[in-house]
Design an enzyme around this catalytic site. Structure first.
Site, short mmCIF file in Angstrom:
data_model
loop_
_atom_site.label_atom_id
_atom_site.label_comp_id
_atom_site.label_asym_id
_atom_site.label_seq_id
_atom_site.Cartn_x
_atom_site.Cartn_y
_atom_site.Cartn_z
N LYS A 73 -12.76 12.92 7.78
CA LYS A 73 -12.89 13.14 6.43
C LYS A 73 -13.69 14.02 5.75
O LYS A 73 -13.59 14.83 4.70
CB LYS A 73 -13.34 11.61 5.75
CG LYS A 73 -12.59 10.58 6.16
CD LYS A 73 -12.81 9.28 5.26
CE LYS A 73 -12.42 8.10 5.83
NZ LYS A 73 -10.84 8.05 5.73
N HIS A 127 -9.35 5.02 -2.19
CA HIS A 127 -8.53 5.11 -0.94
C HIS A 127 -9.27 5.94 0.28
O HIS A 127 -10.27 6.48 -0.15
CB HIS A 127 -7.05 5.72 -1.10
CG HIS A 127 -6.16 4.76 -1.53
ND1 HIS A 127 -4.94 4.34 -0.88
CD2 HIS A 127 -6.01 4.20 -2.71
CE1 HIS A 127 -4.39 3.57 -1.74
NE2 HIS A 127 -4.79 3.44 -2.81
N ARG A 141 -3.46 -11.85 26.06
CA ARG A 141 -4.60 -12.56 25.13
C ARG A 141 -6.03 -12.03 25.71
O ARG A 141 -7.02 -12.19 24.96
CB ARG A 141 -4.19 -14.06 25.61
CG ARG A 141 -3.17 -14.66 24.73
CD ARG A 141 -2.91 -16.03 25.37
NE ARG A 141 -2.68 -15.98 26.88
CZ ARG A 141 -2.20 -16.99 27.32
NH1 ARG A 141 -2.06 -18.24 26.74
NH2 ARG A 141 -2.07 -17.08 28.65
N ASP A 182 1.03 -1.13 -0.02
CA ASP A 182 -0.15 -0.02 0.00
C ASP A 182 0.76 1.19 0.16
O ASP A 182 1.56 1.31 0.81
CB ASP A 182 -0.93 0.01 1.25
CG ASP A 182 -1.90 0.93 1.26
OD1 ASP A 182 -2.43 1.38 0.16
OD2 ASP A 182 -2.17 1.57 2.41
N HIS A 183 0.66 2.29 -0.89
CA HIS A 183 1.44 3.37 -0.81
C HIS A 183 2.76 3.29 -1.18
O HIS A 183 3.53 3.96 -0.25
CB HIS A 183 0.93 4.14 0.34
CG HIS A 183 -0.26 4.84 0.28
ND1 HIS A 183 -0.97 5.85 -0.68
CD2 HIS A 183 -1.39 4.51 0.91
CE1 HIS A 183 -1.99 5.91 -0.41
NE2 HIS A 183 -2.36 5.34 0.47
N GLY A 227 -7.57 8.62 7.10
CA GLY A 227 -7.83 8.92 8.57
C GLY A 227 -9.33 8.99 9.04
O GLY A 227 -10.03 8.58 8.42
P1 13P Z 1 -8.82 4.99 5.74
O1 13P Z 1 -7.91 5.83 6.55
O2 13P Z 1 -9.97 5.83 5.25
O3 13P Z 1 -8.96 3.61 6.51
O4 13P Z 1 -7.93 4.70 4.44
C1 13P Z 1 -7.04 3.50 4.21
C2 13P Z 1 -6.29 3.55 2.98
O5 13P Z 1 -6.55 4.32 1.98
C3 13P Z 1 -5.02 2.64 2.84
O6 13P Z 1 -4.34 2.86 1.63
O1 G3H Z 2 -3.23 4.87 3.86
C1 G3H Z 2 -2.48 4.73 4.58
C2 G3H Z 2 -2.62 3.64 5.44
O2 G3H Z 2 -3.74 3.83 6.54
C3 G3H Z 2 -1.56 3.18 6.18
O3 G3H Z 2 -1.15 3.87 7.19
O4 G3H Z 2 1.31 4.36 6.77
O5 G3H Z 2 0.38 4.58 9.17
O6 G3H Z 2 0.52 2.21 7.92
P1 G3H Z 2 0.51 3.74 7.53
ZN ZN Z 3 -4.50 5.00 0.96
#
Ligand code: 13P
Ligand code: G3H
Ligand code: ZN
Length: 309
Positions: free
Chosen positions: A184, A211, A281, A82-83, A181
């Site tokens: 929004k 996203h 746990r 992701d990203h 986040g």
């Molecule tokens: P959220 O912060 O809305 O959960 O988005 C997550 C996201 O886009 C991860 O790439």
């Molecule tokens: O889009 C971003 C995701 O919520 C991942 O967040 O870079 O803090 O793991 P992070």
């Molecule tokens: Zn994202």
């Protein structure tokens, strides 16, 4: 079934008008909660790790935990970066066995985004891995993803067509009003479905990714706050809007914040109600269960991917 790429699940999603949940993973409980839900719902699922998550969990642990999930289930599971911030990170994930990577060149100008994305596509495709790219800018603040509201920009549908043609990317993340986040929207939650429709018109065969698509589930925010958190005024994308997106050509819906809230709410509850508890746990079990419930609800009632495995 071994790890799969997103190719077949996206083809099915475009043909049958549903979306696949892409859930951010950081540890064992999160992976188990997500995969248990997807498995019960007989749904394909995407497990995605940000570079922050990979640093936190460590590459080998993350990969082996996902492999364990894959061995225990019979649904299509993709492991996605992701990203991805640069070519080197994407290459490392391709080399480590991820089946999908995102190169996030949205912070660059159009030409540089094209160049970088194409570089990742060339490497990934040569290794059987698919690539998600991003065009347009989401507002929002995350650890490694930080764009101010004034810098956010909706995706231009004509540019989207040129971008996909020039890069050969397999899916495209677009900006239509979501942000990362828990904060929004200040007023009413609204997405630019008109832009989504134009993008789909220009690139009907390219799976579209949303996203920043957490609902910021009010009950979970309330529960966090009840047990000592300070998350006032948090607001996300309501279920109805996400459902409409899943019917309107969005193939992948990214969720991280809701999982963070689910886990935190249950851990806070145990800490508040049972101050003498210190066995991890005892609080991680309800946290994992809340993640399972949250993911199952999204798959079944919002994204429509139940029984699409
Ligand atoms: P959220 O912060 O809305 O959960 O988005 C997550 C996201 O886009 C991860 O790439
Ligand atoms: O889009 C971003 C995701 O919520 C991942 O967040 O870079 O803090 O793991 P992070
Ligand atoms: Zn994202």
């Amino acid at each position: 079934m071994p790890l799969v790429t997103t190719k077949e699940m996206f083809e099915k999603s475009m043909k049958e008008h549903f979306a696949i949940g892409a859930f951010n993973v950081n540890n064992m409980e999160i992976i188990q909660g997500i995969v248990d839900a997807a498995s019960e719902e007989n749904s394909p699922v995407i497990l995605q790790a940000s570079s922050g998550a990979i640093k936190y969990a460590r590459p080998n642990y993350l990969k082996k935990m996902v492999e364990a999930a894959v061995e225990e289930t019979n649904i299509p599971i993709a492991l996605h970066l992701d990203h991805g911030p640069d070519f080197e990170t994407c290459k490392a994930c391709v080399d480590a066995g991820f089946t999908s990577v995102m190169i996030d060149g949205s912070k660059y100008d159009f030409e540089e985004n094209v160049r970088l994305t194409k570089q990742v596509v060339d490497y990934a495709h040569a290794h059987g891995v698919v690539v998600e790219a991003e065009l347009g800018k989401l507002a929002g603040i995350e650890d490694d993803v930080n764009v101010s509201e004034s810098d956010a920009k909706y995706t231009d549908p004509d540019q989207a067509a040129e971008f996909v043609a020039r890069t050969g990317c397999d899916s495209l993340a677009i900006a239509i009003g979501t942000s990362h986040g828990a904060y929004k929207f200040k007023g009413e939650a609204k997405l630019r479905f008109d832009i989504l429709a134009k993008v789909k018109e220009k690139i009907p065969n390219t799976p579209i990714v949303l996203h920043g698509a957490s609902t910021v589930i009010p009950e979970l925010v309330e529960m966090c706050n009840k047990y000592g958190a300070d998350i006032p005024g948090a607001k996300g994308v309501p279920d109805e809007i996400l459902h409409e997106a899943s019917l309107s050509g969005v193939s992948k819906i990214n969720v991280d914040t809701d999982l963070r809230l689910a886990m935190t709410a249950q851990i806070r509850k145990v800490f508040a109600e049972e101050p003498s508890t210190f066995d991890p746990r005892k609080y991680l079990t309800p946290a994992r269960e809340e993640i399972r419930k949250t993911v199952a609800h999204k798959i079944k009632d919002v994204f429509g991917s139940s029984n699409k495995a």
